[in-house]
Design an enzyme around this catalytic site. Structure first.
Site, PDB file in Angstrom:
ATOM      1  N   LYS A   1      -0.046   3.853  -2.621  1.00  0.00           N
ATOM      2  CA  LYS A   1      -1.360   4.895  -2.425  1.00  0.00           C
ATOM      3  C   LYS A   1      -0.255   6.541  -2.491  1.00  0.00           C
ATOM      4  CE  LYS A   1      -4.321   1.759  -0.662  1.00  0.00           C
ATOM      5  NZ  LYS A   1      -3.872   0.598  -0.237  1.00  0.00           N
TER       6      LYS A   1
ATOM      7  N   SER B   1       1.151  -1.177  -0.089  1.00  0.00           N
ATOM      8  CA  SER B   1      -0.258  -0.262   0.040  1.00  0.00           C
ATOM      9  C   SER B   1       0.597   1.542   0.134  1.00  0.00           C
ATOM     10  CB  SER B   1      -1.186  -0.466   0.693  1.00  0.00           C
ATOM     11  OG  SER B   1      -2.048  -0.639   0.922  1.00  0.00           O
TER      12      SER B   1
ATOM     13  N   SER C   1      -6.142   3.206   4.581  1.00  0.00           N
ATOM     14  CA  SER C   1      -5.300   2.872   3.372  1.00  0.00           C
ATOM     15  C   SER C   1      -6.490   2.063   2.236  1.00  0.00           C
ATOM     16  CB  SER C   1      -4.364   1.795   3.747  1.00  0.00           C
ATOM     17  OG  SER C   1      -3.485   0.999   2.716  1.00  0.00           O
TER      18      SER C   1
ATOM     19  N   LYS D   1       3.001   6.254   5.428  1.00  0.00           N
ATOM     20  CA  LYS D   1       2.015   5.493   5.109  1.00  0.00           C
ATOM     21  C   LYS D   1       2.875   4.377   5.616  1.00  0.00           C
ATOM     22  CE  LYS D   1      -1.597   4.266   2.843  1.00  0.00           C
ATOM     23  NZ  LYS D   1      -1.388   3.029   3.356  1.00  0.00           N
TER      24      LYS D   1
END
Length: 581
Positions: free
Chosen positions: A27, A24, A84, A187
């Site tokens: 992203k 992720s 997420s 993140k």
């Protein structure tokens, strides 16, 4: 990879250029392109996105989007950055790039402009796909660009929760944000192929450090490693450094069939009214149309019976009796048109299924006089006779139950399992389903299924034989007393008693202060031990009950070890006190 955010100086790296699964962390690029598109007028935060089937079908973590649902861009940004959510990231990708492939091409074009030479994207959310790779160096570079290129949006990465319209989303990184002083992003990422990934930044005074970890074995191990790397960065970074922002990539307008009308200046000047949606076809529309036609024709005959010559009536009664139902429908359509009712009842935009035998009979009964060859009075009499001969409740053949299966079905009483699972089993299942220890396991393609309970025990033959015996007082439903065996009595939990040992001088410790509950004290002890495992890894954690609260202590340490551990904690702005014998 550890980097000074201000100057871009690399402070530490190990295998930082190795292409791995980013999960992720992908992203970050999806959000970078979204911010870039907003800045250049392709759309706004309030632009409405229609969720595609592709986006709605993404596996967890999910916001819960449905195909065709409409939602503003700002809510998709929050869900992708904080929770997420894979479906939110895919919805942004489909909206900006037209489809997954189109957005991936824009991602790779942007990555090349940013100098991410070890990166290749295939999708917008980072789910494991062949060829979807990146490196710790490239993700650190991307995180630095997010900070400098879009500072107005950077605060979203430090939020613990936010409103995403259809749900309140909670950060997958909130544990690290709470535990590490100065942390403000960015993140997390996790799939079974990538392990536990994290790109994080933190600020202390004039210093700001950004670092990336790939392939952690757990959330706790990854967070501890990230804390170690950031500590190293703050030690190696100069107190004052010149701020050298990275070069902003050149903006390239959307290519191909992009959905953004603002940037392309192709917005329609007027909105034409949509055509009327045709009504869905009904399986019995032919019969209904023919019945209406017969009614209209009958009314016309009754109204004009005095004006109709006998030779015309006889000529009307000479139609072929074996005409197909489709022809009768055409005749009915013409009759309806002539009566001014309209042919839309018969006309259908889709091909009609073949009529069943019952509908054929109804159609034959409802044919007008010119089709059946009978006068209206004779037709009405035949219809009444058929109605009296047939049952009022008619089931279509496709809905009739299978007579063979019904005959083979058991006729005995029904057995119902009425015993719930044992409390210990329920508690275990809930503990696994509510496992909050690994927050980033909510991301990606490795969400563990929630356990379910199934009863597989069959009734004993004696019970079944007794149930099948015909008895007047026998109930129609037998409830078995218990099919689930009782769980064994759980063994008592071992009681751990921490004692201060005087051997070897290990009678010193560190006190972290008082807390309002025993749980809060134990949690703080565990978090602190993970943050400084070098000095506190072998110490015993003990919560002492006081009149004013619960005191969290590390015990069983040497004097030098306790003083060193407290000094390291105080360097992280944590309160502690060395306690002696």
């Amino acid at each position: 990879m550890v980097m000074d955010m201000r100057s871009g100086e690399v402070l530490y790296s190990k295998n930082a250029d190795t292409p791995l699964h980013p999960a992720s962390l992908t992203k970050m690029m999806t959000l970078y392109i979204t911010f870039q598109a907003i800045e250049h007028g392709e759309f706004s935060l309030d632009s409405i996105v229609t969720v595609t089937k592709h986006a709605a079908s993404q596996p967890p973590s999910r916001l819960g989007l449905r195909p065709g649902q409409k939602i503003a861009v700002r809510y998709l940004i929050r869900a992708a950055a904080i929770k997420s959510a894979n479906d939110a990231a895919a919805a942004l990708g489909d909206y900006i790039g037209g489809d997954e492939a189109g957005f991936a091409a824009r991602m790779n074009r942007t990555a090349k402009q940013l100098g991410m030479n070890d990166t290749h994207f295939v999708n917008a959310n980072g789910l494991t796909r062949k060829g979807h790779l990146s490196s710790a160096h490239d993700m650190t570079t991307l995180g630095r660009h997010l900070f400098f290129d879009f500072p107005q949006y950077y605060n979203i990465f430090s939020r613990h929760s936010a409103d995403a319209k259809i749900a309140t989303v909670y950060s997958t990184n909130r544990r690290f944000l709470s535990a590490y002083k100065g942390a403000d992003g960015i993140k997390t990422g996790y799939t079974s192929a990538s392990g536990f990934n994290l790109t994080a930044s933190a600020k202390r005074g004039n210093e700001r450090i950004i670092a990336t970890v790939f392939g952690g074995t757990s959330t706790a191990q990854r967070n501890a490693k990230m804390a170690e790397l950031l500590d190293m960065g703050f030690k190696r970074a100069p107190r004052n450094a010149r701020i050298l922002p990275p070069t902003v990539p050149r903006y390239i307008p959307p290519q191909g069939d992009a959905p953004m009308l603002v940037a392309q200046k192709l917005a329609p000047k007027e909105s034409p009214r949509p055509d009327t949606r045709p009504s869905p076809p009904r399986a019995d529309s032919d019969a209904i149309a023919l019945a209406l036609a017969a009614a209209v024709q009958g009314d016309q005959v009754e109204e004009n019976v005095a004006d109709t010559p006998e030779d015309v009536a006889e000529e009307t009664d000479t139609a072929a009796p074996d005409m197909q139902v489709a022809d009768a429908g055409n005749a009915a359509s013409e009759t309806i048109d002539g009566a001014g009712i309209g042919a839309q009842i018969v006309a259908s935009p889709r091909p009609m299924p073949a009529p069943r035998s019952i509908l054929m009979a109804q159609a034959q009964q409802a044919k007008p006089a010119e089709v059946t060859g009978a006068t209206p009075l004779a037709q009405a009499a035949a219809s009444d006779a058929a109605a009296a001969a047939e049952p009022s409740d008619i089931q279509l053949a496709s809905y009739e139950p299978d007579s063979a299966a019904a005959a083979a079905a058991p006729t005995g009483p029904k057995f119902v399992q009425n015993t719930p699972p044992q409390p210990e089993t329920v508690e275990l299942a809930q503990a696994r389903a509510l496992d909050l220890g690994d927050e980033s396991k909510a991301e990606g393609d490795a969400v563990e299924p929630i356990p379910g309970f199934a009863q597989t025990t069959k009734p004993q033959p004696e019970t079944a034989a007794m149930a099948n015996q015909p008895t007047k007082d026998q109930p129609s439903e037998i409830i078995l007393a218990a099919l689930t065996p009782e769980a064994p009595t759980p063994a008592p939990k071992p009681r751990v008693v921490a004692r201060v040992s005087s051997s070897g001088g290990r009678n010193w410790g560190v006190s972290l202060g008082l807390f309002g509950s025993n749980f809060a004290a134990e949690r703080h002890l565990l978090t602190t031990a993970l943050m400084d495992s070098d000095t506190l890894g072998e110490a015993l954690r003990k919560v002492a009950t006081r009149k004013t609260g619960y005191e969290a202590n590390f015990v069983g340490m040497t004097q030098d070890g306790a003083q060193l551990a407290c000094a390291r904690l105080q360097a992280r702005a944590m309160d502690c006190t060395v306690i002696g014998p």
